[in-house]
Motif scaffolding. Structure first.
Motif, mmCIF file in Angstrom:
data_model
loop_
_atom_site.group_PDB
_atom_site.id
_atom_site.type_symbol
_atom_site.label_atom_id
_atom_site.label_comp_id
_atom_site.label_asym_id
_atom_site.label_seq_id
_atom_site.Cartn_x
_atom_site.Cartn_y
_atom_site.Cartn_z
ATOM 1 N N PHE A 52 0.850 -1.182 0.000
ATOM 2 C CA PHE A 52 0.000 0.000 0.000
ATOM 3 C C PHE A 52 0.893 1.242 0.000
ATOM 4 C CE2 PHE A 52 -1.890 -3.307 2.770
ATOM 5 C CZ PHE A 52 -2.959 -3.675 1.972
ATOM 6 N N THR A 53 0.517 2.238 -0.784
ATOM 7 C CA THR A 53 1.222 3.509 -0.786
ATOM 8 C C THR A 53 0.407 4.499 0.028
ATOM 9 O OG1 THR A 53 2.136 3.041 -2.975
ATOM 10 C CG2 THR A 53 2.214 5.339 -2.218
ATOM 11 N N LEU A 54 0.942 4.872 1.180
ATOM 12 C CA LEU A 54 0.248 5.782 2.081
ATOM 13 C C LEU A 54 0.257 7.194 1.515
ATOM 14 C CD1 LEU A 54 1.621 4.438 5.491
ATOM 15 C CD2 LEU A 54 -0.418 3.715 4.218
ATOM 16 N N LEU A 55 -0.623 8.034 2.030
ATOM 17 C CA LEU A 55 -0.745 9.399 1.515
ATOM 18 C C LEU A 55 0.557 10.192 1.623
ATOM 19 C CD1 LEU A 55 -4.298 10.493 2.722
ATOM 20 C CD2 LEU A 55 -3.587 9.710 0.450
ATOM 21 N N ASP A 56 1.389 9.861 2.613
ATOM 22 C CA ASP A 56 2.660 10.576 2.745
ATOM 23 C C ASP A 56 3.765 9.967 1.878
ATOM 24 O OD1 ASP A 56 3.366 8.240 4.073
ATOM 25 O OD2 ASP A 56 3.680 9.201 6.019
ATOM 26 N N LEU A 101 -4.745 -3.101 17.373
ATOM 27 C CA LEU A 101 -5.408 -3.091 16.066
ATOM 28 C C LEU A 101 -4.715 -2.116 15.125
ATOM 29 C CD1 LEU A 101 -7.771 -3.972 14.213
ATOM 30 C CD2 LEU A 101 -9.030 -1.991 15.088
ATOM 31 N N GLU A 102 -4.454 -2.572 13.915
ATOM 32 C CA GLU A 102 -3.958 -1.728 12.826
ATOM 33 C C GLU A 102 -5.090 -1.596 11.804
ATOM 34 O OE1 GLU A 102 -1.034 -0.149 12.406
ATOM 35 O OE2 GLU A 102 -0.181 -0.897 14.281
ATOM 36 N N TYR A 103 -5.045 -0.543 11.036
ATOM 37 C CA TYR A 103 -6.114 -0.282 10.073
ATOM 38 C C TYR A 103 -5.506 0.428 8.869
ATOM 39 C CZ TYR A 103 -10.711 1.402 8.476
ATOM 40 O OH TYR A 103 -11.849 1.658 7.748
ATOM 41 N N VAL A 104 -5.834 -0.069 7.680
ATOM 42 C CA VAL A 104 -5.403 0.580 6.444
ATOM 43 C C VAL A 104 -6.654 0.832 5.597
ATOM 44 C CG1 VAL A 104 -3.906 0.486 4.423
ATOM 45 C CG2 VAL A 104 -3.229 -0.723 6.514
ATOM 46 N N ALA A 105 -6.955 2.106 5.379
ATOM 47 C CA ALA A 105 -8.063 2.499 4.516
ATOM 48 C C ALA A 105 -7.479 2.714 3.116
ATOM 49 C CB ALA A 105 -8.712 3.777 5.029
ATOM 50 N N PRO A 126 -7.705 8.726 11.878
ATOM 51 C CA PRO A 126 -6.600 8.431 12.781
ATOM 52 C C PRO A 126 -5.741 7.239 12.362
ATOM 53 C CG PRO A 126 -8.615 7.518 13.680
ATOM 54 C CD PRO A 126 -8.982 8.247 12.408
ATOM 55 N N PHE A 127 -6.107 6.596 11.274
ATOM 56 C CA PHE A 127 -5.403 5.393 10.829
ATOM 57 C C PHE A 127 -4.705 5.654 9.515
ATOM 58 C CE2 PHE A 127 -10.080 4.971 10.625
ATOM 59 C CZ PHE A 127 -10.271 5.295 9.291
ATOM 60 N N LYS A 128 -4.001 4.640 9.042
ATOM 61 C CA LYS A 128 -3.250 4.761 7.787
ATOM 62 C C LYS A 128 -4.223 4.823 6.609
ATOM 63 C CE LYS A 128 0.669 2.183 9.646
ATOM 64 N NZ LYS A 128 0.242 2.210 11.038
ATOM 65 N N VAL A 129 -3.966 5.766 5.707
ATOM 66 C CA VAL A 129 -4.780 5.912 4.499
ATOM 67 C C VAL A 129 -3.845 5.746 3.305
ATOM 68 C CG1 VAL A 129 -6.307 7.412 3.166
ATOM 69 C CG2 VAL A 129 -6.363 7.482 5.675
ATOM 70 N N ALA A 130 -4.262 4.903 2.368
ATOM 71 C CA ALA A 130 -3.441 4.594 1.200
ATOM 72 C C ALA A 130 -4.215 4.856 -0.082
ATOM 73 C CB ALA A 130 -3.002 3.130 1.248
ATOM 74 N N MET A 131 -3.480 5.099 -1.135
ATOM 75 C CA MET A 131 -4.040 5.214 -2.481
ATOM 76 C C MET A 131 -3.651 3.957 -3.250
ATOM 77 S SD MET A 131 -5.668 8.117 -2.967
ATOM 78 C CE MET A 131 -5.932 7.728 -4.680
ATOM 79 N N ASP A 132 -4.619 3.354 -3.897
ATOM 80 C CA ASP A 132 -4.343 2.185 -4.744
ATOM 81 C C ASP A 132 -4.340 2.654 -6.200
ATOM 82 O OD1 ASP A 132 -3.847 -0.448 -5.445
ATOM 83 O OD2 ASP A 132 -5.943 -1.067 -5.293
#
Length: 184
Positions: A52-56, A101-105, A126-132
């Motif tokens: 996953f590529t996170l927003l940062d 708990l971990e979370y990837v949106a 508050p969790f990790k956000v990724a772009m697909d």
């Protein structure tokens, strides 16, 4: 007596022809179940290798999450059900993050990065956000097409549950609590 036999014999073919629809319905149900990944992610199937590529710009892989309980939620800013369920996802994450708990949106490939960034910032996710961006994560998880689609993964890397659409929150909460409560 002869008229009884005649009417009884005539009823049998009619009853059989009335059930001819049953086989096509069964075939259709099985085909639809297969299409939506019923067999693609059966309980205890291991999570696929995905990055996953996170927003940062950082990269996070399913390998990095090994040994953790986590959720992978495929969503889109244009999906009304995704937007509706997000406050519950935030609440669930905040409730269980202290237990590991971990979370990837994961925003779908068709979602504009600026919309995802704006949504993430204004909702204070508050969790990790990724772009697909290239759709590879969705493809790895069984070619996810429908949003929201959420996967619950245990510490052993097994997919415990796949939710298509908004989960039923009380059973979701119970399963998550039970999974987090199990020793690593």
């Amino acid at each position: 007596m002869a008229s009884t036999l005649t009417s009884s014999a005539a009823a049998t073919p009619a009853a059989a022809s009335g059930r001819r629809w049953l086989l096509p319905v069964i075939v259709l149900v099985l085909a639809v179940a297969g299409w939506f990944g019923w067999r693609a992610f059966s309980p205890s199937q291991h999570v696929p290798a995905a990055t996953f590529t996170l927003l940062d710009g950082q990269k996070l892989s399913t390998q990095d999450l090994k040994g953790k309980v986590y959720l992978v939620n495929f969503w889109a800013t244009s999906c009304t059900t995704c937007v509706k369920e997000m406050p519950n996802m935030i609440q669930t994450y905040n409730k269980y993050k202290g237990q590991g708990l971990e979370y990837v949106a994961v925003a779908m490939s068709y979602d504009a990065p600026m919309y995802v960034m704006n949504f993430s910032q204004t909702r204070q996710l508050p969790f990790k956000v990724a772009m697909d961006a290239d759709g590879s994560a969705a493809k790895a998880f069984g070619d996810v097409q429908l949003t929201p689609t959420t996967f619950l993964v245990d510490r052993d890397g097994r997919i415990l549950k796949r939710y298509v659409g908004e989960p039923e929150w009380s059973s979701f909460d119970t399963l998550l609590k039970d999974t987090l409560g199990k020793q690593a």
